[in-house]
Design a protein around this motif. Structure first.
Motif, PDB file in Angstrom:
ATOM      1  N   GLN A  36       0.620  -1.141   0.072  1.00 50.31           N
ATOM      2  CA  GLN A  36      -0.085  -0.167   0.083  1.00 50.31           C
ATOM      3  C   GLN A  36       0.731   1.319  -0.093  1.00 50.31           C
ATOM      4  OE1 GLN A  36       0.129  -2.051   2.448  1.00 50.31           O
ATOM      5  NE2 GLN A  36       0.358  -1.396   4.526  1.00 50.31           N
ATOM      6  N   LEU A  37       2.338   1.268   0.276  1.00 56.05           N
ATOM      7  CA  LEU A  37       3.108   2.165   0.356  1.00 56.05           C
ATOM      8  C   LEU A  37       3.924   2.318  -0.849  1.00 56.05           C
ATOM      9  CD1 LEU A  37       4.391   1.951   3.936  1.00 56.05           C
ATOM     10  CD2 LEU A  37       2.629   3.473   3.338  1.00 56.05           C
ATOM     11  N   THR A  38       3.581   1.494  -1.670  1.00 49.50           N
ATOM     12  CA  THR A  38       4.400   1.426  -2.897  1.00 49.50           C
ATOM     13  C   THR A  38       3.638   2.053  -4.146  1.00 49.50           C
ATOM     14  OG1 THR A  38       5.541  -0.658  -2.335  1.00 49.50           O
ATOM     15  CG2 THR A  38       5.895   0.022  -4.539  1.00 49.50           C
ATOM     16  N   SER A  39       4.246   2.859  -4.873  1.00 46.72           N
ATOM     17  CA  SER A  39       3.618   3.568  -5.872  1.00 46.72           C
ATOM     18  C   SER A  39       3.947   2.733  -7.272  1.00 46.72           C
ATOM     19  CB  SER A  39       3.869   5.104  -6.140  1.00 46.72           C
ATOM     20  OG  SER A  39       3.434   5.482  -7.388  1.00 46.72           O
ATOM     21  N   LEU A  40       3.207   2.263  -7.903  1.00 46.57           N
ATOM     22  CA  LEU A  40       3.363   1.256  -9.066  1.00 46.57           C
ATOM     23  C   LEU A  40       3.787   2.221 -10.320  1.00 46.57           C
ATOM     24  CD1 LEU A  40       0.624  -1.371  -8.947  1.00 46.57           C
ATOM     25  CD2 LEU A  40       3.071  -1.750  -8.206  1.00 46.57           C
ATOM     26  N   GLU A  41       3.238   3.431 -10.122  1.00 44.80           N
ATOM     27  CA  GLU A  41       3.856   4.255 -11.431  1.00 44.80           C
ATOM     28  C   GLU A  41       5.066   4.557 -11.162  1.00 44.80           C
ATOM     29  OE1 GLU A  41       0.758   5.006  -9.284  1.00 44.80           O
ATOM     30  OE2 GLU A  41      -0.412   4.289 -10.819  1.00 44.80           O
ATOM     31  N   VAL A  42       5.429   4.957  -9.869  1.00 43.61           N
ATOM     32  CA  VAL A  42       7.104   5.149  -9.640  1.00 43.61           C
ATOM     33  C   VAL A  42       7.940   4.277  -9.884  1.00 43.61           C
ATOM     34  CG1 VAL A  42       8.633   5.951  -7.800  1.00 43.61           C
ATOM     35  CG2 VAL A  42       6.535   7.214  -8.261  1.00 43.61           C
ATOM     36  N   LEU A  43       7.286   2.957  -9.619  1.00 41.58           N
ATOM     37  CA  LEU A  43       8.276   1.541  -9.896  1.00 41.58           C
ATOM     38  C   LEU A  43       8.458   1.350 -11.470  1.00 41.58           C
ATOM     39  CD1 LEU A  43       9.467  -0.721  -8.550  1.00 41.58           C
ATOM     40  CD2 LEU A  43       7.230  -2.040  -8.518  1.00 41.58           C
ATOM     41  N   ALA A  44       7.399   1.645 -12.369  1.00 37.95           N
ATOM     42  CA  ALA A  44       7.324   1.415 -13.639  1.00 37.95           C
ATOM     43  C   ALA A  44       8.282   2.463 -14.220  1.00 37.95           C
ATOM     44  CB  ALA A  44       5.869   1.530 -14.244  1.00 37.95           C
ATOM     45  N   ARG A  45       8.220   3.664 -13.594  1.00 43.42           N
ATOM     46  CA  ARG A  45       8.997   4.663 -14.134  1.00 43.42           C
ATOM     47  C   ARG A  45      10.583   4.062 -14.057  1.00 43.42           C
ATOM     48  NH1 ARG A  45       9.375   9.428 -10.717  1.00 43.42           N
ATOM     49  NH2 ARG A  45      11.152   7.982  -9.676  1.00 43.42           N
ATOM     50  N   ASN A  46      10.723   3.924 -12.643  1.00 50.08           N
ATOM     51  CA  ASN A  46      12.261   3.460 -12.307  1.00 50.08           C
ATOM     52  C   ASN A  46      12.662   2.309 -13.109  1.00 50.08           C
ATOM     53  OD1 ASN A  46      12.264   5.540 -10.469  1.00 50.08           O
ATOM     54  ND2 ASN A  46      12.087   3.996  -8.558  1.00 50.08           N
ATOM     55  N   ILE A  47      11.768   1.398 -13.546  1.00 48.25           N
ATOM     56  CA  ILE A  47      12.123  -0.026 -14.384  1.00 48.25           C
ATOM     57  C   ILE A  47      12.643   0.735 -15.638  1.00 48.25           C
ATOM     58  CG2 ILE A  47      11.136  -1.772 -15.405  1.00 48.25           C
ATOM     59  CD1 ILE A  47       9.665  -2.261 -12.987  1.00 48.25           C
ATOM     60  N   LYS A  48      11.946   1.751 -16.106  1.00 46.11           N
ATOM     61  CA  LYS A  48      12.126   2.062 -17.657  1.00 46.11           C
ATOM     62  C   LYS A  48      13.699   2.888 -17.711  1.00 46.11           C
ATOM     63  CE  LYS A  48      10.098   5.191 -21.134  1.00 46.11           C
ATOM     64  NZ  LYS A  48       9.147   6.101 -21.619  1.00 46.11           N
ATOM     65  N   ILE A  49      13.803   3.910 -16.431  1.00 43.33           N
ATOM     66  CA  ILE A  49      15.129   4.343 -16.454  1.00 43.33           C
ATOM     67  C   ILE A  49      16.141   3.268 -16.460  1.00 43.33           C
ATOM     68  CG2 ILE A  49      16.565   5.765 -14.833  1.00 43.33           C
ATOM     69  CD1 ILE A  49      13.833   7.181 -14.237  1.00 43.33           C
ATOM     70  N   ILE A  50      16.202   2.283 -15.557  1.00 48.51           N
ATOM     71  CA  ILE A  50      17.080   1.199 -15.467  1.00 48.51           C
ATOM     72  C   ILE A  50      17.313   0.784 -16.838  1.00 48.51           C
ATOM     73  CG2 ILE A  50      17.782  -0.673 -14.316  1.00 48.51           C
ATOM     74  CD1 ILE A  50      16.399   0.293 -11.759  1.00 48.51           C
ATOM     75  N   VAL A  51      16.314   0.081 -17.651  1.00 52.01           N
ATOM     76  CA  VAL A  51      16.333  -0.485 -18.585  1.00 52.01           C
ATOM     77  C   VAL A  51      17.091   0.437 -19.759  1.00 52.01           C
ATOM     78  CG1 VAL A  51      14.932  -1.395 -20.564  1.00 52.01           C
ATOM     79  CG2 VAL A  51      14.372  -2.159 -18.331  1.00 52.01           C
ATOM     80  N   GLU A  52      16.512   1.674 -19.850  1.00 51.18           N
ATOM     81  CA  GLU A  52      17.341   2.695 -20.976  1.00 51.18           C
ATOM     82  C   GLU A  52      18.794   2.765 -20.546  1.00 51.18           C
ATOM     83  OE1 GLU A  52      14.501   5.807 -20.989  1.00 51.18           O
ATOM     84  OE2 GLU A  52      13.110   4.739 -22.108  1.00 51.18           O
ATOM     85  N   SER A  53      19.065   2.757 -19.168  1.00 50.74           N
ATOM     86  CA  SER A  53      20.443   3.027 -18.886  1.00 50.74           C
ATOM     87  C   SER A  53      21.315   2.081 -19.100  1.00 50.74           C
ATOM     88  CB  SER A  53      20.351   3.600 -17.283  1.00 50.74           C
ATOM     89  OG  SER A  53      19.856   4.511 -17.099  1.00 50.74           O
ATOM     90  N   LEU A  54      20.842   0.560 -18.831  1.00 48.98           N
ATOM     91  CA  LEU A  54      21.397  -0.679 -19.454  1.00 48.98           C
ATOM     92  C   LEU A  54      21.588  -0.512 -20.880  1.00 48.98           C
ATOM     93  CD1 LEU A  54      20.148  -3.232 -16.853  1.00 48.98           C
ATOM     94  CD2 LEU A  54      22.208  -2.470 -16.796  1.00 48.98           C
ATOM     95  N   ALA A  55      20.573  -0.413 -21.886  1.00 44.61           N
ATOM     96  CA  ALA A  55      20.678  -0.387 -23.042  1.00 44.61           C
ATOM     97  C   ALA A  55      21.525   0.515 -23.426  1.00 44.61           C
ATOM     98  CB  ALA A  55      19.242  -0.033 -23.454  1.00 44.61           C
ATOM     99  N   ARG A  56      21.810   1.683 -23.023  1.00 48.57           N
ATOM    100  CA  ARG A  56      22.868   2.899 -23.373  1.00 48.57           C
ATOM    101  C   ARG A  56      24.264   2.247 -22.935  1.00 48.57           C
ATOM    102  NH1 ARG A  56      19.048   7.238 -22.038  1.00 48.57           N
ATOM    103  NH2 ARG A  56      19.778   6.994 -19.939  1.00 48.57           N
TER     104      ARG A  56
END
Length: 187
Positions: A36-56
């Motif tokens: 209930q304290l975890t924001s799925l939108e923030v988690l999805a955003r962080n996953i996207k940032i990590i994936v794009e950083s790894l790809a770069r």
């Protein structure tokens, strides 16, 4: 600091953490995530940032924007919510995480669905604490926060000083008479 255990064992790993230093021991921690304290939108955003950083990093294009996580490859909200509920209901703390724990088995199953080569490697984490593992989750973990050794030392010194003053007052009547008797002995 979160990556230290993997570095010591020369294990190839990635740790992602937004804390610059370790939290104080036993400071508001839990073996369960509070979904209930975890924001799925923030988690999805962080996953996207990590994936794009790894790809770069992998494709050696550090300055170029790579829009990999979009359209059909975007983060699936239902999948993320399902995993968040599952991980929030299963303990992943070191004493409870065995090779047969639900979190380990489900993670391995999910990886096998999407990755061709999945292998498990067991290793011991170095710790100043001794953990006793149990095959079931009916284990009670008790931790106590105790006073430091300096408190005991200070308390001992105060008690010794009190007993010394008590002895002097009983032996000589008062501390001033004891000091007078010391002066007389010197002369």
């Amino acid at each position: 600091w979160p990556h230290e255990q993997f570095t010591k064992k020369h294990i190839t790993a990635i740790t992602v953490c937004n804390y610059r230093e370790a939290k104080a021991l036993f400071s508001g921690g839990s073996i369960f995530d509070q979904t209930q304290l975890t924001s799925l939108e923030v988690l999805a955003r962080n996953i996207k940032i990590i994936v794009e950083s790894l790809a770069r990093f992998i494709y050696q294009k550090p300055e170029q924007y790579l829009d990999i996580v979009s359209h059909s490859h975007s983060v699936n909200s239902a999948f993320l919510a399902s995993w968040s509920r599952f991980m929030g209901s299963n303990p992943r703390a070191f004493p409870f995480l065995t090779e047969e724990s639900p979190a380990s088995l489900e993670l391995e199953r999910a990886l096998r669905q999407h990755v061709s080569d999945v292998t498990k490697h067991s290793f011991q984490l170095e710790s100043v604490y001794k953990f006793y593992k149990s095959g079931t989750y009916a284990t009670t973990l008790t931790a106590f926060r105790v006073k430091s050794m300096s408190f005991d030392l200070l308390l001992s010194l105060a008690i010794v000083a009190y007993l010394l003053l008590l002895h002097l007052s009983l032996q000589y009547g008062s501390v001033s008479e004891f000091l007078k008797s010391l002066k007389q002995k010197k002369q």
